[in-house]
Enzyme design. Structure first.
Site, PDB file in Angstrom:
ATOM      1  N   LYS A 121     -35.037  -3.357 -11.771  1.00  0.00           N
ATOM      2  CA  LYS A 121     -36.278  -3.603 -10.903  1.00  0.00           C
ATOM      3  C   LYS A 121     -36.908  -3.067  -9.270  1.00  0.00           C
ATOM      4  O   LYS A 121     -37.348  -2.367  -8.972  1.00  0.00           O
ATOM      5  CB  LYS A 121     -37.196  -5.229 -11.133  1.00  0.00           C
ATOM      6  CG  LYS A 121     -37.557  -5.890 -12.609  1.00  0.00           C
ATOM      7  CD  LYS A 121     -37.351  -7.270 -12.683  1.00  0.00           C
ATOM      8  CE  LYS A 121     -37.154  -7.942 -11.195  1.00  0.00           C
ATOM      9  NZ  LYS A 121     -35.989  -8.908 -12.703  1.00  0.00           N
ATOM     10  N   ARG A 169     -43.171 -15.306 -11.228  1.00  0.00           N
ATOM     11  CA  ARG A 169     -41.939 -15.055 -13.284  1.00  0.00           C
ATOM     12  C   ARG A 169     -41.286 -16.651 -13.616  1.00  0.00           C
ATOM     13  O   ARG A 169     -40.925 -16.913 -13.865  1.00  0.00           O
ATOM     14  CB  ARG A 169     -40.548 -15.815 -11.842  1.00  0.00           C
ATOM     15  CG  ARG A 169     -39.690 -14.737 -11.852  1.00  0.00           C
ATOM     16  CD  ARG A 169     -38.323 -15.303 -10.843  1.00  0.00           C
ATOM     17  NE  ARG A 169     -36.630 -14.731 -10.207  1.00  0.00           N
ATOM     18  CZ  ARG A 169     -36.433 -13.267  -9.617  1.00  0.00           C
ATOM     19  NH1 ARG A 169     -37.312 -13.059  -9.493  1.00  0.00           N
ATOM     20  NH2 ARG A 169     -35.497 -12.777  -9.866  1.00  0.00           N
ATOM     21  N   ARG A 197     -22.377  -4.654 -10.595  1.00  0.00           N
ATOM     22  CA  ARG A 197     -23.374  -4.739  -9.361  1.00  0.00           C
ATOM     23  C   ARG A 197     -23.165  -4.978  -7.749  1.00  0.00           C
ATOM     24  O   ARG A 197     -22.467  -5.291  -7.822  1.00  0.00           O
ATOM     25  CB  ARG A 197     -24.672  -5.093  -9.136  1.00  0.00           C
ATOM     26  CG  ARG A 197     -26.089  -4.651  -8.517  1.00  0.00           C
ATOM     27  CD  ARG A 197     -27.346  -5.367  -8.661  1.00  0.00           C
ATOM     28  NE  ARG A 197     -27.576  -6.173  -8.437  1.00  0.00           N
ATOM     29  CZ  ARG A 197     -28.253  -6.603  -9.517  1.00  0.00           C
ATOM     30  NH1 ARG A 197     -30.221  -6.073  -9.068  1.00  0.00           N
ATOM     31  NH2 ARG A 197     -29.047  -8.100  -8.741  1.00  0.00           N
ATOM     32  N   ARG A 225     -23.270  -9.919  -4.662  1.00  0.00           N
ATOM     33  CA  ARG A 225     -24.236 -11.067  -4.541  1.00  0.00           C
ATOM     34  C   ARG A 225     -23.687 -12.265  -4.740  1.00  0.00           C
ATOM     35  O   ARG A 225     -23.032 -12.276  -5.770  1.00  0.00           O
ATOM     36  CB  ARG A 225     -25.796 -10.876  -5.164  1.00  0.00           C
ATOM     37  CG  ARG A 225     -26.788 -10.098  -4.470  1.00  0.00           C
ATOM     38  CD  ARG A 225     -27.675  -9.360  -4.606  1.00  0.00           C
ATOM     39  NE  ARG A 225     -27.916 -10.769  -5.673  1.00  0.00           N
ATOM     40  CZ  ARG A 225     -29.318 -10.180  -6.441  1.00  0.00           C
ATOM     41  NH1 ARG A 225     -30.704  -9.007  -6.127  1.00  0.00           N
ATOM     42  NH2 ARG A 225     -30.359 -10.659  -7.185  1.00  0.00           N
ATOM     43  N   ARG A 241     -28.831 -17.183 -14.789  1.00  0.00           N
ATOM     44  CA  ARG A 241     -30.339 -16.785 -14.725  1.00  0.00           C
ATOM     45  C   ARG A 241     -30.792 -15.600 -15.794  1.00  0.00           C
ATOM     46  O   ARG A 241     -32.011 -15.854 -15.862  1.00  0.00           O
ATOM     47  CB  ARG A 241     -30.311 -15.200 -13.532  1.00  0.00           C
ATOM     48  CG  ARG A 241     -29.413 -15.450 -12.211  1.00  0.00           C
ATOM     49  CD  ARG A 241     -28.666 -14.918 -11.461  1.00  0.00           C
ATOM     50  NE  ARG A 241     -29.890 -13.267 -11.213  1.00  0.00           N
ATOM     51  CZ  ARG A 241     -28.827 -12.500 -10.900  1.00  0.00           C
ATOM     52  NH1 ARG A 241     -27.473 -12.220 -10.961  1.00  0.00           N
ATOM     53  NH2 ARG A 241     -29.319 -11.283 -10.527  1.00  0.00           N
TER      54      ARG A 241
HETATM   55  P1  ADP Z   1     -32.847 -10.397  -9.630  1.00  0.00           P
HETATM   56  O1  ADP Z   1     -32.089  -9.836 -10.466  1.00  0.00           O
HETATM   57  O2  ADP Z   1     -32.763 -12.143 -10.755  1.00  0.00           O
HETATM   58  O3  ADP Z   1     -34.338 -10.616 -10.832  1.00  0.00           O
HETATM   59  P2  ADP Z   1     -34.067 -10.992  -7.421  1.00  0.00           P
HETATM   60  O4  ADP Z   1     -33.076 -10.343  -6.149  1.00  0.00           O
HETATM   61  O5  ADP Z   1     -35.421 -11.299  -7.413  1.00  0.00           O
HETATM   62  O6  ADP Z   1     -32.576 -11.157  -8.590  1.00  0.00           O
HETATM   63  O7  ADP Z   1     -33.944 -12.640  -7.066  1.00  0.00           O
HETATM   64  C1  ADP Z   1     -32.613 -13.880  -6.136  1.00  0.00           C
HETATM   65  C2  ADP Z   1     -32.989 -15.118  -6.157  1.00  0.00           C
HETATM   66  O8  ADP Z   1     -34.004 -15.062  -5.334  1.00  0.00           O
HETATM   67  C3  ADP Z   1     -33.312 -15.558  -7.983  1.00  0.00           C
HETATM   68  O9  ADP Z   1     -32.181 -15.850  -8.156  1.00  0.00           O
HETATM   69  C4  ADP Z   1     -33.941 -16.287  -7.178  1.00  0.00           C
HETATM   70  O10 ADP Z   1     -33.252 -17.546  -6.896  1.00  0.00           O
HETATM   71  C5  ADP Z   1     -34.533 -16.346  -5.799  1.00  0.00           C
HETATM   72  N1  ADP Z   1     -36.598 -15.353  -6.366  1.00  0.00           N
HETATM   73  C6  ADP Z   1     -36.354 -14.593  -6.358  1.00  0.00           C
HETATM   74  N2  ADP Z   1     -37.972 -14.486  -6.507  1.00  0.00           N
HETATM   75  C7  ADP Z   1     -38.377 -15.740  -6.730  1.00  0.00           C
HETATM   76  C8  ADP Z   1     -39.480 -16.306  -7.331  1.00  0.00           C
HETATM   77  N3  ADP Z   1     -40.286 -15.345  -7.987  1.00  0.00           N
HETATM   78  N4  ADP Z   1     -39.223 -17.230  -8.107  1.00  0.00           N
HETATM   79  C9  ADP Z   1     -38.534 -18.463  -7.366  1.00  0.00           C
HETATM   80  N5  ADP Z   1     -37.793 -17.551  -6.782  1.00  0.00           N
HETATM   81  C10 ADP Z   1     -37.486 -16.862  -7.047  1.00  0.00           C
END
Ligand code: ADP
Length: 216
Positions: A9, A84, A118, A151, A162
């Site tokens: 994404k 989400r 990653r 990360r 996740r």
């Molecule tokens: P991923 O690669 O899992 O899509 P992101 O970089 O989008 O990871 O998000 C990392 C972390 O930030 C998530 O695991 C969560 O803890 C928090 N986070 C990001 N976006 C949201 C959201 N829309 N609602 C709740 N928590 C979020």
């Protein structure tokens, strides 16, 4: 931009943002910036994000609403990592109008391989991969010379959590968007497919959505 963690994404949303000339709004990046800045809010959200669980809705919605009020979002934006949950989608309906949702569909085994390889730039957030998207110099960002790191939530024990969180919270939202028929699936089931190939598919979807909109 919807899809499981590690679907690509972030990579696709940043390419799309450049192509459309609108900002890439990533709630994951916003969360990481807040943590890096060591604000009180950053301290509060670190414990969720390090474990791979969702940050509470009220916090994330507040952060997003503040970002979307900035002038650069006036002519549009690409959302990545938000909504989400169904509750977040309902809040988003109250803040802004979404034209299109692109759903990246990726099998679990590819996600696990991708995420565990990653690398992320500590300085600018650019994404690399030890297998598929290597930086020119080991552990150094091509764009800003920042240090690349793994990360906390890309460590194997957190990846499964996740995926569980995604199944439980985000899949129901995807079903709900499907019923509203503005969701388009993009299949990505090969680890070695270059991001440009997926990008072309997404671009053709957004191009035809724009044409339909112009006609309407
Ligand atoms: P991923 O690669 O899992 O899509 P992101 O970089 O989008 O990871 O998000 C990392 C972390 O930030 C998530 O695991 C969560 O803890 C928090 N986070 C990001 N976006 C949201 C959201 N829309 N609602 C709740 N928590 C979020």
């Amino acid at each position: 931009m919807l899809g499981p963690p590690g679907a690509g994404k972030g990579t696709q949303a940043s390419k799309m943002a450049v192509a459309l000339g609108v900002p890439h709004v990533s709630t994951g990046d916003m969360v990481r910036e807040e943590i890096k800045a060591q604000t009180d809010l950053g301290e509060a959200i670190k414990k969720f994000s390090d474990k791979g669980v969702l940050v509470p809705n009220d916090i994330i919605i507040r952060l997003l609403a503040k970002r979307l009020r900035k002038p650069d979002c006036r002519k549009g934006f690409i959302l990545d990592g938000f909504p989400r949950t169904i509750q977040q989608a309902e809040s988003l309906d109250g803040i802004s109008k979404i034209d299109l949702a692109v759903n990246l569909k990726v099998p679990d085994e590819i996600i696990i391989q991708r995420l565990s390889n990653r690398l992320t730039c500590r300085k600018c957030g650019s994404i690399y991969n030890r297998l598929t998207l290597k930086p020119r110099r080991a552990n150094i960002c091509d764009k800003c010379n920042g240090e690349l790191y793994q990360r906390e939530d890309d460590k194997p024990e957190v990846i499964q959590e996740r995926l569980n969180v995604y199944r439980k919270n985000t899949e129901p939202l995807i079903e709900c968007y499907k019923r509203r028929s503005f969701l388009k699936d993009v299949q990505c089931d090969d680890l070695m497919t270059p991001p440009e190939v997926t990008f072309k598919k997404i671009k053709s979807i957004t191009d035809s959505a724009r044409k339909d909109k112009a006609r309407a």
